[in-house]
Write an enzyme that holds these catalytic residues in place. Structure first.
Site, short mmCIF file in Angstrom:
data_model
loop_
_atom_site.label_atom_id
_atom_site.label_comp_id
_atom_site.label_asym_id
_atom_site.label_seq_id
_atom_site.Cartn_x
_atom_site.Cartn_y
_atom_site.Cartn_z
N ARG A 139 -6.30 14.72 10.11
CA ARG A 139 -6.50 15.04 8.68
C ARG A 139 -7.58 16.12 8.57
O ARG A 139 -7.49 17.02 7.75
CB ARG A 139 -6.88 13.79 7.88
CG ARG A 139 -7.23 14.12 6.45
CD ARG A 139 -7.40 12.94 5.48
NE ARG A 139 -7.64 11.67 6.06
CZ ARG A 139 -8.84 11.26 6.54
NH1 ARG A 139 -9.89 12.05 6.49
NH2 ARG A 139 -8.96 10.06 7.06
N TYR A 190 2.37 27.98 -15.02
CA TYR A 190 3.31 27.09 -14.36
C TYR A 190 3.17 25.70 -15.00
O TYR A 190 2.04 25.21 -15.18
CB TYR A 190 3.00 27.05 -12.87
CG TYR A 190 3.82 26.05 -12.10
CD1 TYR A 190 5.17 26.26 -11.89
CD2 TYR A 190 3.25 24.88 -11.61
CE1 TYR A 190 5.93 25.34 -11.20
CE2 TYR A 190 4.00 23.96 -10.91
CZ TYR A 190 5.35 24.19 -10.71
OH TYR A 190 6.10 23.28 -10.03
N ASP A 238 -3.67 32.47 -9.52
CA ASP A 238 -2.49 31.92 -8.86
C ASP A 238 -1.59 33.12 -8.51
O ASP A 238 -1.01 33.74 -9.40
CB ASP A 238 -1.80 30.94 -9.81
CG ASP A 238 -0.56 30.30 -9.20
OD1 ASP A 238 0.03 30.89 -8.28
OD2 ASP A 238 -0.15 29.22 -9.67
N LYS A 263 6.85 28.84 -2.02
CA LYS A 263 7.68 29.88 -2.60
C LYS A 263 7.82 31.06 -1.61
O LYS A 263 8.42 30.89 -0.57
CB LYS A 263 7.11 30.30 -3.95
CG LYS A 263 6.68 29.11 -4.84
CD LYS A 263 7.83 28.23 -5.28
CE LYS A 263 7.39 26.91 -5.92
NZ LYS A 263 6.47 26.99 -7.05
C1 PLP Z 1 5.58 26.13 -7.71
C2 PLP Z 1 4.35 26.66 -8.32
C3 PLP Z 1 3.14 25.94 -8.27
C4 PLP Z 1 3.05 24.54 -7.69
O1 PLP Z 1 3.28 24.54 -6.32
P1 PLP Z 1 3.94 23.32 -5.51
O2 PLP Z 1 3.97 23.83 -4.12
O3 PLP Z 1 5.28 23.06 -6.11
O4 PLP Z 1 3.03 22.15 -5.70
C5 PLP Z 1 2.02 26.53 -8.81
N1 PLP Z 1 2.06 27.75 -9.38
C6 PLP Z 1 3.20 28.47 -9.45
C7 PLP Z 1 3.18 29.82 -10.07
C8 PLP Z 1 4.38 27.95 -8.93
O5 PLP Z 1 5.51 28.66 -9.02
#
Ligand code: PLP
Length: 379
Positions: free
Chosen positions: A46, A98, A170, A195
């Protein structure tokens, strides 16, 4: 080192025991110690895992940052950042977020006494007006999800610096290939690695990149203390995905531009949201702060008829209807009922998100097949 070379090599050395060129998947929970407390820097998985360490260093290099820290998901990374704050601390976030980020802020951390304000930060003057003595951090996405609005990172950073606030960006939609927020004055970059970084729709993961040593140490403490760590197999898959990030992003951008131009001239389409179109209000800013316009776009049909939008989404043959984005395959999403369902309808509409909006994650298939699919689906 330039981006493409870093994507393939940064932080990655041949395995010291065998020379394996690919980082091994260290599928282990613990490490044998020679004598109590005498070990090779790894005690328990961890806390540290060699596959994860390599990925973290690679991600830091891609964002031109000093520290990379990975979490079990993008929201796991968001959770860690929000745990840096205390009851009464105020966070100003953009109002075009998001859905899951909005949800963790309002439904989880607000319950613990953190305060949130959601403001249209595509106009930096709105930030200045919203700051109070309790404000500690500003949270933005750019381009935003799903309306592809552009937020001026350097202009927001100038304000946060002046007020001594942390700026979090982000960077999921742009990926580090198209945009590096730390270079523009941001303090912390967060990614849903799920993503574009992973890129193959086979892993869920999150990451944070930053320069500040003290905050990095606190985030690594939270990573270990709260335990939202990714497994070594997932770290391997992401390392593999990143090796082609630059090539994939080039094709995502090319295909999305062509799809946006096709949709823009379609008689049944009322609006196309894509920063690569000259008609997009953020087009000039996108040219300044990004190196390409990305693979995400949204559109609406004339008449704003919900049954018609649903019919189009059901008719796709190449685009798959599903949540998520950034994979090699094209996806379509209905934000109002899927990714943004956790935001109340009233709040959604106030921010310009219509229930008839269709969002596309344009993949790297042959673009003529994608356009033909849109042609037959829209009719
Ligand atoms: C998908 C997404 C998240 C969250 O990420 P996860 O890996 O699904 O927890 C946060 N910000 C944006 C812009 C996203 O597209």
């Amino acid at each position: 080192m330039k981006f493409a070379t870093k994507a393939i090599h940064a932080g990655i050395e041949p395995d010291p025991t065998t020379g394996a060129i690919m980082t091994p998947i260290y599928q282990t929970s613990t490490y044998v110690q020679e004598s109590p407390g005498k070990h090779k820097g790894y005690e328990y998985a961890r806390t540290q895992n060699p596959t994860r360490t390599v990925l973290q260093n690679n991600l830091a290099a891609l964002e031109n940052g000093k520290h990379g820290i990975c979490y079990a998901s993008g929201l796991g990374a968001t959770d860690a950042i929000l745990k840096l704050f205390r009851p009464g601390d105020e966070i100003i976030a953009s109002n075009d977020l998001y859905g899951g980020t909005y949800r963790i802020m309002v439904r989880v951390f607000q319950e613990f006494g953190l305060k949130f304000k959601f403001v249209g930060l595509d106009n930096p003057a709105n930030l200045e007006a919203a700051i109070t003595s309790a404000t500690k951090m500003v949270w933005i996405e750019t381009p935003t999800n799903p309306l592809l609005r552009l937020v001026d990172i350097a202009a927001i950073a100038a304000i946060t610096k002046q007020h001594g606030l942390q700026l979090v960006v982000d960077n999921t939609f742009a990926s580090p290939y198209l945009q590096n927020p730390l270079d523009l004055g941001a303090d912390i970059v967060v990614h849903s690695v799920t993503k574009y970084l992973g890129g193959h729709s086979d892993t869920v993961m999150g990451a944070i990149v930053l320069n500040d040593d003290e905050i990095a140490q606190r985030l690594a403490f939270i990573q270990n203390a709260c335990g939202a760590v990714p497994g070594p197999q997932d770290c391997f898959l992401v390392l593999r995905g990143i090796k082609t990030l630059h090539i994939r992003m080039q094709r995502h951008c090319e295909n999305a531009q062509k799809v946006a131009e096709y949709l823009q001239q379609h008689t049944k389409v009322s609006q196309v949201y894509y920063p690569g179109l000259e008609s997009h209000p953020g087009h000039e800013l996108a040219k300044q702060q990004m190196r390409g316009f990305g693979g995400m776009l949204s559109f609406t049909l004339h008449g704003d008829s919900m049954p018609e939008a649903v019919r189009v989404m059901e008719s796709f043959e190449v685009f798959s209807l599903g949540e998520s984005l950034g994979g090699v395959e094209s996806l379509c999403t209905h934000p109002a009922s899927m990714t943004h369902a956790s935001i109340p309808k009233e709040e959604r509409e106030k921010n310009g998100l219509k229930d008839t909006l269709i969002r596309l994650s344009v993949g790297i298939e042959d673009v003529s097949d994608l356009i033909q699919d849109l042609e037959q689906a829209i009719g």
